[in-house]
Design a protein around this motif. Structure first.
Motif, PDB file in Angstrom:
ATOM      1  N   CYS A 108       0.849  -1.195   0.000  1.00  0.00           N
ATOM      2  CA  CYS A 108       0.000   0.000   0.000  1.00  0.00           C
ATOM      3  C   CYS A 108       0.885   1.245   0.000  1.00  0.00           C
ATOM      4  N   PRO A 109       0.621   2.208  -0.875  1.00  0.00           N
ATOM      5  CA  PRO A 109       1.422   3.432  -0.866  1.00  0.00           C
ATOM      6  C   PRO A 109       1.292   4.151   0.470  1.00  0.00           C
ATOM      7  N   LYS A 110       2.382   4.767   0.945  1.00  0.00           N
ATOM      8  CA  LYS A 110       2.401   5.418   2.250  1.00  0.00           C
ATOM      9  C   LYS A 110       1.518   6.655   2.303  1.00  0.00           C
ATOM     10  N   TYR A 111       1.207   7.249   1.170  1.00  0.00           N
ATOM     11  CA  TYR A 111       0.383   8.445   1.175  1.00  0.00           C
ATOM     12  C   TYR A 111      -1.105   8.149   1.286  1.00  0.00           C
ATOM     13  N   LEU A 112      -1.509   6.866   1.195  1.00  0.00           N
ATOM     14  CA  LEU A 112      -2.919   6.519   1.337  1.00  0.00           C
ATOM     15  C   LEU A 112      -3.288   6.416   2.814  1.00  0.00           C
ATOM     16  N   VAL A 113      -4.454   6.945   3.151  1.00  0.00           N
ATOM     17  CA  VAL A 113      -4.947   6.867   4.514  1.00  0.00           C
ATOM     18  C   VAL A 113      -5.835   5.649   4.639  1.00  0.00           C
ATOM     19  N   ARG A 114      -5.573   4.841   5.656  1.00  0.00           N
ATOM     20  CA  ARG A 114      -6.404   3.641   5.841  1.00  0.00           C
ATOM     21  C   ARG A 114      -7.444   3.885   6.893  1.00  0.00           C
TER      22      ARG A 114
END
Length: 114
Positions: A108-114
């Motif tokens: 998962c890209p680090k800039y995506l908020v989960r």
């Protein structure tokens, strides 16, 4: 003498080895390497079946490594044959599976908020 137009599915010769054109646009081509039978298998490899190897003049059991790379001057490539539509569909399927596997491995890209 007219220069033959290269299209998707053509088998071309570059630097002494065969490659398959997986896509072509604006003079750039995405190429997949054609390998002999006695090589280490990769998850992106598909085997070329007998009728296609006969048509292309390859040894039975040759492989296509469906990890495309970009070649920036498609005009320098020499056409050496063409894949059958069925084999071209298998190449596209293998490329899709390889791209999916690479996305999963990248995480998962680090800039995506989960």
């Amino acid at each position: 003498m007219a220069i033959p137009t290269l299209t998707t599915g053509d088998v071309v010769r570059w630097r002494g080895s065969l490659h398959v054109i997986a896509g072509i646009q604006s003079g750039n081509a995405a190429l997949c390497l054609v390998l002999p039978t006695r090589t280490v298998r990769h998850r992106a490899d598909i085997q070329i079946e007998f009728p296609d190897t006969l048509h292309l003049g390859l040894v039975d059991g040759a492989l296509i490594r469906c990890k495309p790379f970009v070649f920036h001057n498609a005009g320098k490539l020499t056409k050496d044959g063409a894949l059958s539509p069925a084999l071209l569909c298998r190449v596209y399927g293998a490329i899709g599976r390889e791209m999916d596997a690479r996305r999963v491995e990248a995480g998962c890209p680090k800039y995506l908020v989960r």
